[in-house]
Design a protein around this motif. Structure first.
Motif, PDB file in Angstrom:
ATOM      1  N   LEU A 137      -1.063  11.609   6.439  1.00  0.00           N
ATOM      2  CA  LEU A 137      -0.636  12.737   7.273  1.00  0.00           C
ATOM      3  C   LEU A 137       0.839  12.610   7.633  1.00  0.00           C
ATOM      4  O   LEU A 137       1.606  13.572   7.513  1.00  0.00           O
ATOM      5  CB  LEU A 137      -1.496  12.833   8.535  1.00  0.00           C
ATOM      6  N   ARG A 138       1.268  11.420   8.042  1.00  0.00           N
ATOM      7  CA  ARG A 138       2.672  11.209   8.417  1.00  0.00           C
ATOM      8  C   ARG A 138       3.606  11.520   7.252  1.00  0.00           C
ATOM      9  O   ARG A 138       4.576  12.268   7.392  1.00  0.00           O
ATOM     10  CB  ARG A 138       2.878   9.765   8.890  1.00  0.00           C
ATOM     11  N   GLU A 139       3.311  10.939   6.093  1.00  0.00           N
ATOM     12  CA  GLU A 139       4.178  11.135   4.927  1.00  0.00           C
ATOM     13  C   GLU A 139       4.209  12.600   4.492  1.00  0.00           C
ATOM     14  O   GLU A 139       5.275  13.119   4.151  1.00  0.00           O
ATOM     15  CB  GLU A 139       3.731  10.243   3.765  1.00  0.00           C
ATOM     16  N   ARG A 192       0.832  -1.210   0.000  1.00  0.00           N
ATOM     17  CA  ARG A 192       0.000   0.000   0.000  1.00  0.00           C
ATOM     18  C   ARG A 192       0.866   1.260   0.000  1.00  0.00           C
ATOM     19  O   ARG A 192       1.902   1.309   0.652  1.00  0.00           O
ATOM     20  CB  ARG A 192      -0.889   0.022   1.253  1.00  0.00           C
ATOM     21  N   CYS A 193       0.366   2.270  -0.721  1.00  0.00           N
ATOM     22  CA  CYS A 193       1.038   3.572  -0.782  1.00  0.00           C
ATOM     23  C   CYS A 193       0.006   4.687  -0.693  1.00  0.00           C
ATOM     24  O   CYS A 193      -1.180   4.473  -0.962  1.00  0.00           O
ATOM     25  CB  CYS A 193       1.803   3.727  -2.094  1.00  0.00           C
ATOM     26  N   VAL A 194       0.491   5.872  -0.344  1.00  0.00           N
ATOM     27  CA  VAL A 194      -0.351   7.068  -0.357  1.00  0.00           C
ATOM     28  C   VAL A 194       0.303   8.127  -1.245  1.00  0.00           C
ATOM     29  O   VAL A 194       1.526   8.223  -1.324  1.00  0.00           O
ATOM     30  CB  VAL A 194      -0.583   7.634   1.063  1.00  0.00           C
ATOM     31  N   PHE A 195      -0.540   8.878  -1.930  1.00  0.00           N
ATOM     32  CA  PHE A 195      -0.125   9.999  -2.776  1.00  0.00           C
ATOM     33  C   PHE A 195      -0.892  11.219  -2.282  1.00  0.00           C
ATOM     34  O   PHE A 195      -2.124  11.193  -2.265  1.00  0.00           O
ATOM     35  CB  PHE A 195      -0.513   9.746  -4.235  1.00  0.00           C
ATOM     36  N   ILE A 196      -0.186  12.280  -1.911  1.00  0.00           N
ATOM     37  CA  ILE A 196      -0.840  13.480  -1.411  1.00  0.00           C
ATOM     38  C   ILE A 196      -0.468  14.654  -2.311  1.00  0.00           C
ATOM     39  O   ILE A 196       0.707  15.003  -2.431  1.00  0.00           O
ATOM     40  CB  ILE A 196      -0.437  13.802   0.044  1.00  0.00           C
ATOM     41  N   GLN A 197      -1.481  15.238  -2.950  1.00  0.00           N
ATOM     42  CA  GLN A 197      -1.259  16.446  -3.743  1.00  0.00           C
ATOM     43  C   GLN A 197      -1.288  17.628  -2.774  1.00  0.00           C
ATOM     44  O   GLN A 197      -2.246  17.791  -2.019  1.00  0.00           O
ATOM     45  CB  GLN A 197      -2.337  16.617  -4.801  1.00  0.00           C
ATOM     46  N   GLY A 217       4.408  11.527  -0.514  1.00  0.00           N
ATOM     47  CA  GLY A 217       3.775  10.290  -0.073  1.00  0.00           C
ATOM     48  C   GLY A 217       4.779   9.185   0.072  1.00  0.00           C
ATOM     49  O   GLY A 217       5.984   9.421   0.114  1.00  0.00           O
ATOM     50  N   GLY A 218       4.252   7.979   0.153  1.00  0.00           N
ATOM     51  CA  GLY A 218       5.121   6.833   0.310  1.00  0.00           C
ATOM     52  C   GLY A 218       4.342   5.617   0.740  1.00  0.00           C
ATOM     53  O   GLY A 218       3.119   5.574   0.631  1.00  0.00           O
ATOM     54  N   VAL A 219       5.071   4.645   1.264  1.00  0.00           N
ATOM     55  CA  VAL A 219       4.447   3.384   1.642  1.00  0.00           C
ATOM     56  C   VAL A 219       3.679   3.524   2.953  1.00  0.00           C
ATOM     57  O   VAL A 219       4.007   4.348   3.800  1.00  0.00           O
ATOM     58  CB  VAL A 219       5.471   2.238   1.751  1.00  0.00           C
ATOM     59  N   VAL A 220       2.660   2.695   3.079  1.00  0.00           N
ATOM     60  CA  VAL A 220       1.882   2.585   4.317  1.00  0.00           C
ATOM     61  C   VAL A 220       2.548   1.500   5.152  1.00  0.00           C
ATOM     62  O   VAL A 220       2.747   0.382   4.671  1.00  0.00           O
ATOM     63  CB  VAL A 220       0.416   2.225   4.004  1.00  0.00           C
ATOM     64  N   GLY A 221       2.916   1.832   6.370  1.00  0.00           N
ATOM     65  CA  GLY A 221       3.564   0.856   7.239  1.00  0.00           C
ATOM     66  C   GLY A 221       2.613  -0.232   7.693  1.00  0.00           C
ATOM     67  O   GLY A 221       1.385  -0.078   7.645  1.00  0.00           O
TER      68      GLY A 221
END
Length: 175
Positions: free
Chosen positions: A82-84, A34-39, A68-72
């Protein structure tokens, strides 16, 4: 901690956790994670754009339209977003990013064949002064949409970020 040692949830084609593995192993074996992308936009509506450092495990030294990045392992998409965002922008007290949609990204580019990840796309407004992480970001700027459009064909972009960007444009066009 070495990023390759970070433990990730490994998921199936329906985004259900099936096991856990270190990030380096997940990348080497092409395990879905899993990853997150934040604009990120500033107070004037300009888009945060950056160039990744040459030491990144995937897509080193390429430009990106998202932080963004990977979900731990055990972390939710929302927590990771939020963390990334705070880590990469070098800020604290950022508003919670707004979740927009999720898609399965599968990469067939050279050097990354077989990699795939569930990608949750978010947006956030950052009115704080940014101090991007030097381990993650080698260059950054807030650019207008017109400036971004002019660079899309000229700069080498991370392929997953381009896929997320195109899906975000379609998502917004669908209203």
């Amino acid at each position: 901690m070495n990023p390759a040692d970070e433990i990730l949830d490994i998921v199936d084609e329906h985004d259900r956790v099936v096991t856990r593995a270190p990030r380096g192993e997940a990348y080497a074996r092409g395990l879905r994670h899993r990853c997150v992308f934040i604009q990120v936009r500033d107070a004037e509506g300009r888009l945060f754009v950056h160039r990744r450092t040459a030491t990144k495990l995937v897509f080193p030294a390429l430009y990106d339209l998202f932080v963004g990045g990977v979900v731990g392992a055990g972390e939710s998409y929302d927590e990771a977003a939020l963390r990334e965002a705070e880590e990469e922008l070098g800020v604290s007290g950022l508003p919670e990013p707004t979740y927009l949609f999720k898609f399965l990204y599968e990469d067939d580019s050279e050097g990354a064949a077989g990699l795939g990840w569930w990608s949750a796309v978010y947006e956030v407004r950052c009115e704080l002064p940014v101090r991007p992480q030097v381990e993650e970001v080698q260059w950054h700027a807030f650019l207008t949409d017109e400036e971004v459009a002019a660079r899309l064909g000229a700069w080498e972009w991370v392929p997953d970020g381009l896929a997320a960007h195109e899906r975000l444009r379609a998502f917004r066009a669908a209203g």
